[in-house]
Design a protein around this motif. Sequence first.
Motif, PDB file in Angstrom:
ATOM      1  N   THR A  51      38.379  18.139  21.037  1.00 32.61           N
ATOM      2  CA  THR A  51      38.688  17.241  22.228  1.00 32.61           C
ATOM      3  C   THR A  51      37.629  17.503  23.390  1.00 32.61           C
ATOM      4  N   ILE A  52      36.766  16.970  23.822  1.00 32.72           N
ATOM      5  CA  ILE A  52      35.760  16.989  24.657  1.00 32.72           C
ATOM      6  C   ILE A  52      36.330  16.904  26.088  1.00 32.72           C
ATOM      7  N   ILE A  53      36.689  15.618  26.236  1.00 29.39           N
ATOM      8  CA  ILE A  53      37.578  15.464  27.518  1.00 29.39           C
ATOM      9  C   ILE A  53      38.883  14.867  26.948  1.00 29.39           C
ATOM     10  N   GLU A  54      39.822  14.851  28.016  1.00 30.04           N
ATOM     11  CA  GLU A  54      41.300  14.367  27.641  1.00 30.04           C
ATOM     12  C   GLU A  54      41.013  12.794  27.057  1.00 30.04           C
ATOM     13  N   GLY A  55      41.296  12.515  25.921  1.00 30.09           N
ATOM     14  CA  GLY A  55      41.256  11.298  25.252  1.00 30.09           C
ATOM     15  C   GLY A  55      39.883  11.097  24.430  1.00 30.09           C
ATOM     16  N   LEU A  56      38.939  11.768  24.510  1.00 34.23           N
ATOM     17  CA  LEU A  56      37.851  11.924  23.763  1.00 34.23           C
ATOM     18  C   LEU A  56      37.784  12.794  22.754  1.00 34.23           C
ATOM     19  N   ARG A  57      37.941  12.439  21.557  1.00 30.54           N
ATOM     20  CA  ARG A  57      37.823  13.516  20.470  1.00 30.54           C
ATOM     21  C   ARG A  57      36.721  13.402  19.620  1.00 30.54           C
ATOM     22  N   TYR A  58      36.058  14.503  19.117  1.00 34.14           N
ATOM     23  CA  TYR A  58      34.996  14.266  18.179  1.00 34.14           C
ATOM     24  C   TYR A  58      35.154  15.176  16.894  1.00 34.14           C
ATOM     25  N   GLN A  59      34.789  14.574  15.799  1.00 35.56           N
ATOM     26  CA  GLN A  59      35.076  15.015  14.593  1.00 35.56           C
ATOM     27  C   GLN A  59      33.856  15.219  13.782  1.00 35.56           C
ATOM     28  N   ALA A  60      33.777  16.384  13.157  1.00 29.00           N
ATOM     29  CA  ALA A  60      32.753  16.569  11.961  1.00 29.00           C
ATOM     30  C   ALA A  60      33.404  16.658  10.795  1.00 29.00           C
ATOM     31  N   ARG A  61      33.161  15.967   9.715  1.00 25.52           N
ATOM     32  CA  ARG A  61      33.838  16.440   8.561  1.00 25.52           C
ATOM     33  C   ARG A  61      32.633  16.395   7.435  1.00 25.52           C
ATOM     34  N   GLY A  62      32.740  17.574   6.755  1.00 24.72           N
ATOM     35  CA  GLY A  62      31.874  17.719   5.535  1.00 24.72           C
ATOM     36  C   GLY A  62      32.640  17.750   4.248  1.00 24.72           C
ATOM     37  N   SER A  63      32.221  17.134   3.059  1.00 26.21           N
ATOM     38  CA  SER A  63      32.931  17.301   1.854  1.00 26.21           C
ATOM     39  C   SER A  63      31.937  17.477   0.703  1.00 26.21           C
ATOM     40  N   ILE A  64      32.375  18.063  -0.350  1.00 30.56           N
ATOM     41  CA  ILE A  64      31.681  18.175  -1.611  1.00 30.56           C
ATOM     42  C   ILE A  64      32.644  17.728  -2.589  1.00 30.56           C
ATOM     43  N   ASN A  65      32.228  17.026  -3.514  1.00 32.81           N
ATOM     44  CA  ASN A  65      33.065  16.569  -4.709  1.00 32.81           C
ATOM     45  C   ASN A  65      32.344  16.936  -5.741  1.00 32.81           C
ATOM     46  N   TYR A  66      32.760  17.743  -6.686  1.00 30.77           N
ATOM     47  CA  TYR A  66      31.707  18.216  -7.601  1.00 30.77           C
ATOM     48  C   TYR A  66      32.442  18.079  -9.110  1.00 30.77           C
ATOM     49  N   GLY A  67      31.794  17.487 -10.064  1.00 29.57           N
ATOM     50  CA  GLY A  67      32.597  17.451 -11.446  1.00 29.57           C
ATOM     51  C   GLY A  67      31.703  17.864 -12.518  1.00 29.57           C
ATOM     52  N   ASP A  68      32.158  18.679 -13.575  1.00 28.56           N
ATOM     53  CA  ASP A  68      31.511  18.780 -14.577  1.00 28.56           C
ATOM     54  C   ASP A  68      32.127  18.346 -15.995  1.00 28.56           C
TER      55      ASP A  68
ATOM     56  N   ASP B 159      28.153  15.821 -11.608  1.00 28.17           N
ATOM     57  CA  ASP B 159      27.917  14.947 -10.738  1.00 28.17           C
ATOM     58  C   ASP B 159      28.579  15.647  -9.428  1.00 28.17           C
ATOM     59  N   GLN B 160      27.979  15.127  -8.139  1.00 29.39           N
ATOM     60  CA  GLN B 160      27.986  15.830  -6.914  1.00 29.39           C
ATOM     61  C   GLN B 160      27.813  14.925  -5.978  1.00 29.39           C
ATOM     62  N   ARG B 161      28.880  14.849  -4.975  1.00 22.04           N
ATOM     63  CA  ARG B 161      29.056  13.866  -4.097  1.00 22.04           C
ATOM     64  C   ARG B 161      28.965  14.836  -2.795  1.00 22.04           C
ATOM     65  N   LEU B 162      27.953  14.440  -2.038  1.00 21.14           N
ATOM     66  CA  LEU B 162      28.151  15.152  -0.522  1.00 21.14           C
ATOM     67  C   LEU B 162      28.249  14.167   0.524  1.00 21.14           C
ATOM     68  N   ASN B 163      29.197  14.350   1.489  1.00 21.13           N
ATOM     69  CA  ASN B 163      29.276  13.579   2.534  1.00 21.13           C
ATOM     70  C   ASN B 163      29.387  14.333   3.772  1.00 21.13           C
ATOM     71  N   PHE B 164      28.702  13.733   4.706  1.00 17.34           N
ATOM     72  CA  PHE B 164      28.822  14.361   6.232  1.00 17.34           C
ATOM     73  C   PHE B 164      29.169  13.157   7.073  1.00 17.34           C
ATOM     74  N   THR B 165      30.280  13.344   7.833  1.00 20.24           N
ATOM     75  CA  THR B 165      30.644  12.238   8.569  1.00 20.24           C
ATOM     76  C   THR B 165      30.909  12.684  10.149  1.00 20.24           C
ATOM     77  N   HIS B 166      30.232  12.045  11.087  1.00 18.47           N
ATOM     78  CA  HIS B 166      30.882  12.401  12.601  1.00 18.47           C
ATOM     79  C   HIS B 166      31.485  11.205  12.963  1.00 18.47           C
ATOM     80  N   THR B 167      32.733  11.502  13.613  1.00 19.82           N
ATOM     81  CA  THR B 167      32.987  10.449  14.440  1.00 19.82           C
ATOM     82  C   THR B 167      33.425  10.870  15.933  1.00 19.82           C
ATOM     83  N   LEU B 168      33.555   9.850  16.726  1.00 22.88           N
ATOM     84  CA  LEU B 168      33.875  10.000  18.036  1.00 22.88           C
ATOM     85  C   LEU B 168      34.910   9.178  18.354  1.00 22.88           C
ATOM     86  N   ASN B 169      36.040   9.524  19.062  1.00 21.38           N
ATOM     87  CA  ASN B 169      37.016   8.719  19.151  1.00 21.38           C
ATOM     88  C   ASN B 169      37.860   8.974  20.561  1.00 21.38           C
ATOM     89  N   TYR B 170      37.642   7.851  21.111  1.00 21.83           N
ATOM     90  CA  TYR B 170      38.154   7.667  22.564  1.00 21.83           C
ATOM     91  C   TYR B 170      39.259   6.866  22.862  1.00 21.83           C
TER      92      TYR B 170
END
Lengths: 1118, 503
Positions: free
Chosen positions: A553-570, A607-618
């Motif tokens: 939470t950067i300031i009241e009401g403003l939230r930043y999220q960073a999400r990283g994920s890996i989805n791996y299968g063999d 197979d390998q799925r990499l995802n990196f997501t940022h969101t900023l929510n106000y």
Amino acid sequence: MKKPGHDSLAGKSLTPIVKLLLMIKFITVLVCFLGFQGFAVEGAAQEKVTFQFSNTTLKKVFKAIEEQTSLRFVYNDDMLQRRERISIAAKEENWKAVMNRLATSTGLRYRLIDENLVAIGAADINTTYQTSIRGKVSTADGQTLQGVSVTEKGTGNGTTTNERGEFSITVKDGTALLVFSSIGYLTKELPANTAFLEVVLQEDLANLDEVVVVGYGTQKKVNVTGSISVVDGETLQNRPITNASQALQGVQGVYVNQAGGQPGADGATIRIRGMGTIGGTGKLSPLVLVDGVEFSLRDVNPNDIESISVLKDAASTAIYGSRAANGVILVTTKLGRQDRTTIDYSGYAGSQSATYLPDPVDNSATFMEWYNKAMVNQGGTPYYSEELINEFRNNPTSLIYPNTNWMEVMFGPAAIQEHNLRFAGGSAKTRYNLSAGYLDQDGVLKGMTGAEKYSLNLRVSTEVSKRFNIEGSVIGTRWDVDHPAQGIGTAMNRIMRMVPVQPVGKMENGNWPDSWVLTPGQNGFQNPLIWAEEAYRTERTNRFMANLAANFTIIEGLRYQARGSINYGDFLQKNWYPEVMAYNVRTGEPSRPWSATSTKTQRQEHDQRLNFTHTLNYQQTIGSDHTINALVGHSIERYDTEFFQGSIQGFPSTDLDELNVGTDNRQVSGTTTVDALISYFGRVQYAFRDKYLFEANSRYDGSSRFANGNKWGFFPSFSLGWRLSEEAFLSNVSWIDELKLRGSWGQIGNQEIGRFQYVNAVALGFGYPFGGTYYGGSAVTQYRDPSLQWETTTMTNFGLDWVLLNSKLTGEFEYFYKRTDGILREVQLPGQVGALAGPVRNIAVVDNKGFEIGLNYTDRIGSDFSYQLGANFTRITNEVVDLNGETILSGGRITQEGSPIDSWYVLKTDGLFQTEEEVANYPTITDRVGPGDIKYVDLNNDGVIDGDDRYVAGNTFPEFTYGFNVGFSYKAFSLSTLWQGVGNVHVRPNNNLASPFNNGAGLTKDWITDSWTPENPNARLPRISARNQYTAENFSDSDFWLEDASYLRLKNIQLAYDFKGGFLERWGLSQLRVFANAQNILTFTNVTLFDPERDITATNIDQYPSVKTITGGINLTF
Amino acid sequence: MTMKNFRYILAALLTWTMAACHSLLETEPTDFYSQDTYWQTSEQALDALTGCYQALTHNDLYNAQTPFMFEAMSPNAFNYDNQRAANDFARGVHSATTLGMNDAMWNGCYRGIGRCNAVIERVPAISMDETLKARIVAEAKFLRAFYYHRLNTLFHGVPLLLAEPNPDEQGSQPRNTYDEVLAQVVRDLDEAAAVLPVAYAGADDGRATKGAALALKARALLQDLDYAGTVAAAEAVFGLDHYELFPDYNGIFRKANQGNKEVIFDIRFKAPEVTNQYDIIMAQYSTQAPVQGLVDAYQMIDGRSIEESDLYDPQNPYENRDPRFKQSIVYIGAPWRNRTATAADLHQTGYTFWKFTEYNATTPGTLVNSDCNYLEIRYADVLLMYAEALNELSGPTDAVYEAVNAIRTRPSVDMPELPAGLSKEAMREAIRLERRIELAGEGSYFYDIRRWGTIEEEMNGPIHDYQGNVIQNRSFNAERDYLWPIPFTEIDLNPALEQNPNY
């Protein structure tokens, strides 16, 4: 007057102090956490204290509690100093109990104002406490409720229930009203007129605070303006759901077709709001995200699912842009509750059996006799001699004179069991869920199918500081699945091809017996038992997904999220297809090989799925009228796959079957693929007085699937909502709790078109041998169009939501219109252009229109009986609007302008010919046609029966889907049923066993009783003939063979009993439930040959049968 | 973590993701080439040429059961399962909407033509060894002619496309005339013959040769009843002085004798990469089961027919027959697969062919994926084409006798020479019978009887199994059936295509 309600506990007198002290305490707490607090596994709610004080100050008591727990107290020193000294002792006692005693004895009140911050205030000095009330709060199904606020109405006096659901409170007198409230439950008021109160809280189905999982966040249900169906994880409980896709059956607006119950391969096909486009399953499947990450439904344990949101309209899905055209399924897994730690075990065991199997003629003499009849009917001569038929008729069944029913040989009941163990809980800062599951499912196709699944799920959310939260989850799944060597299709094909003259079992010397009577067309020796006994295919899949998000939470009401994920299968597949010789059962001579050469094939995929997501929510509320919620985000996704496959032959024996053992014909293949998607997305929500709602979602997607210049696509959506129930003119209508009108419009895309469709490819692998050596070769096999662009689906949706009659009746109505244009489809080219596959081009337009209606009614009669009724219905009409004038014909189906996609396109029939005279006066399809054959209608009146006489006769996609559920509970018993059905859809079973004597295959018994003969002229079936030799005459694609595959199915019925009583407590249990469950137990349909829930367009019955499953099990909660 | 640090990290992350990652979208294919970058090297030219040969091994042409359907559409054999509607064609009950052999041939041949056109158009621009370049183009021209000859024979006058496949230009092209296509076939073969070598060193064995181009030219001209042209082309083949009859008649078809001097052009297979189902088709499926009519056509060893010869014993009908009978046809009682063939084995007609298979009298098993080659043109065929054309041109000259007798007196055949003094007509009959027997099971008779016009009788009436039972009745509509229907799906896709008459 005091403010009513539990939420004013902080009270007027506390407010100024709390505000000040909170600031100080907050900083202290923050420092503490940043300094050393990790995961607090034990929640504050459970923390216990031990001390003994006599004649001490309250301050010292609080300090002692602070030292022994994670709690921190805020209070006004002056206030405490004025109190007299106290004596108090506690031994391993819950801090709340201690505080309650303190409060009673001192008149002070306390309140947990933050997760572990306790505020102390003074009670109203005028209040006298005289009557002490104890009690217990539980849910309708007997679960005790912890943390329920219990307040005396009209005062600030209150408490909460403990982990056993118990409370005690001292009130003014017996006229006092107690108010019980808890999030998710309807608030209840009861007079405090007995010493012990048993309180049952009803779940609040239309809770205003109820949230729905939406793209990149959650939303209050009342504020949702898009079209979303939600599946509550609880409705899945204890059902033998082996693939989470099955959980969506019966959901409004969703068509779910589970074709067959092969263990490990029983995922259902999901179509949300119809078939939006043309061209293959991948292109029609919805996007599935588990905890925000693209993941497969097969690999999430249904038992771990908290809820599933099905996003149906463009307003809800546009935030997923180019992958959203077929709808989006958001799965949220379970997370522990803050206030209690539980250990759950649930398990069941039971048996599966095939719902439908064809009923073949299993008497060899009858089989041969009818084969001869077919040959004669076709103008040929009998194949089997009378002597031979009599020999079979006069000899008892034996290896030499078999009368084999291959359905009985190959199929039988199969066991299934599943066990799940879950640890869940949390403290004020941390919540977690750790669960493990095991599924062991045998196949009804015996000896060659079965699956085991192991799954682990860990999900944690922790507040590192007031402004910094991290959450993460790990899902691990392991599947071990047995298939028949060469795959289920081949094996089922062979099973459906088997004839009664083929002996079952082995000869005395251990050899495999081959029939001494040959059936023309039965060329290979195909005994399917060999798959079970000598050959195998095993598939092992390990899938692992890790998903980590940090919220700041950067300031009241403003939230930043960073999400990283890996989805791996063999994936590892081993296929062993050994050399097996069959021997003539009569002479013992070598007859025919089942397989002439042993072959081992091994295939590995990663197979390998990499995802990196940022969101900023106000999020901000301006004044009391305007609420704004805005989100912007950026995501990068990369998906890599690779496979490697090797095979070898030349095994010295069948004892050793590793690749290392073989010597000949080594073959390898493999490749890698890469996909990438870069996206920018955003959402703005605005609400005026929570009455007028506006929302816009959009996404800008760049995909590697398109050529430079066409890579990027923009997908916007807008929606509006109007909560009529908030208007003055409705606020006095007591039976209306909530009424909302909403509408949306948006555009979404589809990128599932295969890779490099824009590159004119010179493909490799077109080799040829010269001089005894194989040389690689290249060829152009498809013409490609580099100008192809995104296909776009435009969707308009109108909805009306209502909550009526004190939340008893809820429901919604939706109308939608979905148009997909620029459909990416492979165009057919004339063969003269190098016999090339055509280019994928943006050429077609398809419309889907329809409506959905859903209704739910919940009520109770007396205190012991409650019931719930739910029903939903969806109608979709599909029409190809533009196909550039083309028609696409495939296996008796047509896709053409003005008709639904893939409609059955067949000859019209008018019963059977009865006499030679009738045949002579009617156009016939060939000159062999005679009485007893199908009479085709010369639709275009040109005197000839041919392809021009075909017409659109049926759907391959149901026009109607519906579901309903009925549930009762009486005291400790509960019964729930889930029904599901489809309407106006057709199938055309054909081929082995579905039609008689296909290339030497057998026939079903109904041909013996129901086929035309001069003596049986009103028969349902035409005269007997062989499917592949008399194709045009009797087995052309015609409406004669089209079957209505509508069905209504009792998908699930579950009877449960919840034990109650003191012994639960003695055993440390908070819940013990036993249940019995039946899946697919009852089906109403006209289809007789096979299960109506099948691969609709398949023209064979070479499919794994559907299964019905009966199980019993228990749930235990500690 | 302080707020300041956090902001830096955030800023860095955002910059990195937004700026650096757009290149992620630039994926390149890793297991195929793009047309734009192909056609640079001699290796690529050779690979593309290999693709032209590979088209022969497609199921539409020489794999699966397709090649044998031609025999089953002739009076020699019967197909029971109507694969590719071959039985409908044989019975004459096919129609404008029948899709089967016609569709397979249309697509199979145009697949090859498209690939050949690309090679012929693209390879000249590659800078590489000029001799090799010329040979590659010549091989592609041979193959293009091979495919067009097949189409022109079956359909007459198909769209004549000579440029690299391009749907916009070629997709609506109407049919050319029979003569235009034939002229192109001859032109391609002449140009190929001028460049191609007589034979190849080991590693290239199996490629199109000068002899193959000339022999195919003879076949194309004979089909057009251009007897002088046929004779000239056949003589050009003789002039190469390269071919001879292989002494072991049945051995010509064995893999062990691959590339023997009788083979002029064959379609090659090699397990495990390129396999076919010939072996199991012959051993088990009876896809092309010989019928009694063919069996009865085999002469006795005295050179007389079974009706005329005293040697014929109806109780032992398979004895004392033209030795090619037992080398071509498996009958009930024949030593076979290490045992004796039974009626159950030969379940369709009581016979199967003994060509294009791996199995012999002593191998017990059956190969599901075999790699026998298909002999498309062999020297005996050229000798017989020559004899047929020359007899039509100038009657039964010595050269005619010589050609036919060479075949009859092959060491493993040892049949009496043709009697001297035959009339032109008698010689014509003798040559026709010789073709039927020598090339039985090789798909040639289907074309032969169309050329001779005898198809109108031969494909009208019943065929019989070994017991004399009627298997089916066949009919031939002379007004219609000389030409196959253009696949109606092709007309749908290209309305400029005109259907053949009377469909």
